[in-house]
Design a protein around this motif. Structure first.
Motif, PDB file in Angstrom:
ATOM      1  N   PHE A 120      44.678 -53.940  19.516  1.00  0.00           N
ATOM      2  CA  PHE A 120      44.633 -52.500  19.245  1.00  0.00           C
ATOM      3  C   PHE A 120      43.240 -52.097  18.788  1.00  0.00           C
ATOM      4  O   PHE A 120      42.468 -52.913  18.271  1.00  0.00           O
ATOM      5  N   TYR A 144      41.291 -48.818  16.505  1.00  0.00           N
ATOM      6  CA  TYR A 144      41.699 -47.778  15.574  1.00  0.00           C
ATOM      7  C   TYR A 144      40.503 -47.176  14.850  1.00  0.00           C
ATOM      8  O   TYR A 144      39.396 -47.743  14.844  1.00  0.00           O
ATOM      9  N   SER A 191      49.501 -42.648  16.800  1.00  0.00           N
ATOM     10  CA  SER A 191      49.463 -44.009  17.320  1.00  0.00           C
ATOM     11  C   SER A 191      49.964 -44.074  18.760  1.00  0.00           C
ATOM     12  O   SER A 191      51.064 -43.615  19.069  1.00  0.00           O
ATOM     13  N   VAL A 193      44.533 -41.345  10.619  1.00  0.00           N
ATOM     14  CA  VAL A 193      44.488 -42.708  11.151  1.00  0.00           C
ATOM     15  C   VAL A 193      44.978 -42.660  12.600  1.00  0.00           C
ATOM     16  O   VAL A 193      46.102 -42.208  12.866  1.00  0.00           O
ATOM     17  N   THR A 225      49.019 -39.535  11.092  1.00  0.00           N
ATOM     18  CA  THR A 225      48.883 -40.715  11.935  1.00  0.00           C
ATOM     19  C   THR A 225      49.115 -40.310  13.393  1.00  0.00           C
ATOM     20  O   THR A 225      49.960 -39.456  13.679  1.00  0.00           O
ATOM     21  N   HIS A 240      37.940 -53.977  19.122  1.00  0.00           N
ATOM     22  CA  HIS A 240      39.394 -54.001  19.000  1.00  0.00           C
ATOM     23  C   HIS A 240      39.783 -55.151  18.086  1.00  0.00           C
ATOM     24  O   HIS A 240      38.958 -56.005  17.734  1.00  0.00           O
ATOM     25  N   ALA A 253      45.922 -51.224  10.372  1.00  0.00           N
ATOM     26  CA  ALA A 253      44.960 -50.137  10.205  1.00  0.00           C
ATOM     27  C   ALA A 253      45.116 -49.462   8.848  1.00  0.00           C
ATOM     28  O   ALA A 253      44.124 -49.158   8.166  1.00  0.00           O
ATOM     29  N   VAL A 305      49.708 -50.487  13.348  1.00  0.00           N
ATOM     30  CA  VAL A 305      49.472 -49.374  12.420  1.00  0.00           C
ATOM     31  C   VAL A 305      49.396 -49.895  10.987  1.00  0.00           C
ATOM     32  O   VAL A 305      48.561 -49.444  10.194  1.00  0.00           O
ATOM     33  N   THR A 321      53.877 -51.754  17.480  1.00  0.00           N
ATOM     34  CA  THR A 321      53.264 -50.548  16.938  1.00  0.00           C
ATOM     35  C   THR A 321      53.252 -50.604  15.411  1.00  0.00           C
ATOM     36  O   THR A 321      52.250 -50.268  14.768  1.00  0.00           O
ATOM     37  N   VAL A 355      39.306 -43.868  21.045  1.00  0.00           N
ATOM     38  CA  VAL A 355      39.135 -43.940  19.590  1.00  0.00           C
ATOM     39  C   VAL A 355      37.742 -43.464  19.190  1.00  0.00           C
ATOM     40  O   VAL A 355      37.579 -42.708  18.219  1.00  0.00           O
ATOM     41  N   VAL A 373      45.442 -44.895  16.185  1.00  0.00           N
ATOM     42  CA  VAL A 373      45.559 -46.238  16.770  1.00  0.00           C
ATOM     43  C   VAL A 373      45.802 -46.103  18.261  1.00  0.00           C
ATOM     44  O   VAL A 373      46.630 -45.292  18.691  1.00  0.00           O
ATOM     45  N   GLU A 374      45.078 -46.897  19.033  1.00  0.00           N
ATOM     46  CA  GLU A 374      45.246 -46.921  20.483  1.00  0.00           C
ATOM     47  C   GLU A 374      45.305 -48.364  20.962  1.00  0.00           C
ATOM     48  O   GLU A 374      45.028 -49.311  20.206  1.00  0.00           O
TER      49      GLU A 374
END
Length: 328
Positions: free
Chosen positions: A260, A262, A161, A187, A159, A234, A73, A70, A66, A200, A189-190
């Motif tokens: 990821f 984002y 995430s 921001v 954020t 992605h 991103a 992140v 993670t 997203v 994130v997935e």
């Protein structure tokens, strides 16, 4: 001479200490169970992370990935909004605080930080881990239901995430709207799956409707040129594997790649990438093939050859997710 220790190394060391006294097999079993359940159809009022052992195992397994996703991103966002530094940050659904570590690694300086999460054991462990990072000494760890009832105080940066998948469609919309109302920059994130990308894009559309400009990864704020169901956008971040990672995955490599998706959006003026490399570059003899999302709202494959001189050298060094062409 003291060599500075990076936030990523500090985080890994702190996480390794969490598993002291926890039998490796028990930690691996906890991670396997949590992976199977944590991203499933769990109601938002029933946190899966039940106790410290659960949280320690899951944090040791997931926090490095993670953090790297992140961080990637945030780096793209920072490139698009040069000179801006958030003076405050709210991490929604932040759990043990991986995104707060990523923000502190991206921008120097003090800031007000609040981590919101439903799981009290996650917040408690996040506070414990953060003690190793002086930049996180003033973080507020606050228990809060993440969903339609969420209230976010005014802040520079929000954020979110790996959270949207845990919410209903209505709660996802409410969370994004709350973030847009509270922050200058958001921001999200997935996971880098078709479903993660779809979430997203759903959030991206809501942020644009709220008046935000897309800073990254897209080079524009128009509709995504990808045809739904045919492909998805992605990216990939390299993550150092711990012994727990290798035990759970049954692999021997010292690293793995975290996929990821984002979106980074802001109300501030932005200078997005002229184009973005949206697939791993293909290096062939005397040429490099780059798949680009471009500012004219199209996806194109560009071939860079030795005849392009310095641009060819840059293409050979280009990575998935980079801005193109590189800044001079």
């Amino acid at each position: 001479m003291n060599v500075p220790v990076s936030p990523a190394e500090t985080l890994r060391a702190s996480l390794a200490g969490l598993l002291d006294g926890l039998p490796p097999r028990q930690a691996a079993q906890a991670v396997e169970r949590l992976i199977a359940n944590y991203r499933g159809a769990t109601p938002t009022d029933a946190p899966i992370l039940r106790d410290r052992a659960d949280v320690a195992a899951y944090a040791a397994y997931r926090m490095p990935a993670t953090f790297e996703a992140v961080s990637a991103a945030l780096a793209a966002f920072a490139d698009a909004v040069p000179g801006w530094v958030p003076g405050s940050h709210v991490d929604v659904g932040g759990g043990t605080g991986a995104a707060t570590w990523a923000v502190s690694a991206t921008w120097d300086g003090p800031r007000e930080v609040t981590v919101l999460d439903w799981a009290e054991p996650a917040l408690a462990l996040g506070r414990e881990i953060a003690a190793a990072n002086p930049a996180l000494s003033g973080v507020r760890w606050q228990r809060s239901r993440i969903g339609a009832a969420l209230t976010i105080e005014s802040t520079d940066l929000v954020t979110v995430s790996y959270v949207l998948n845990e919410l209903t469609e209505a709660d996802r919309a409410a969370l994004v709207d709350a973030a847009a109302s509270a922050a200058q920059a958001v921001v999200i994130v997935e996971a880098g799956t078709p479903a993660g990308y779809a979430r997203v894009i759903e959030a991206r559309d809501r942020l644009i409707a709220a008046g935000f400009h897309i800073a990254a990864p897209c080079p524009h704020s128009a509709a995504c040129p990808i045809v739904p169901g045919e492909d998805w956008c992605h990216f990939s971040a390299r993550v150092s594997r711990s012994s727990l990672h290798r035990q759970v995955k049954g692999g021997s490599l010292a690293y793995e790649d975290e996929k990821f998706a984002y979106v980074a959006a802001t109300r501030l003026p932005v200078t997005p990438a002229p184009a973005r490399v949206v697939r791993r570059p293909q290096i062939r003899k005397g040429q490099v093939l780059l798949d680009l999302c471009e500012a004219d709202e199209h996806l194109r494959r560009t071939t860079v050859t030795k005849r392009h001189g310095d641009l060819y050298k840059a293409a050979r060094d280009a990575e998935w997710g980079d801005s193109w062409p590189p800044a001079e």
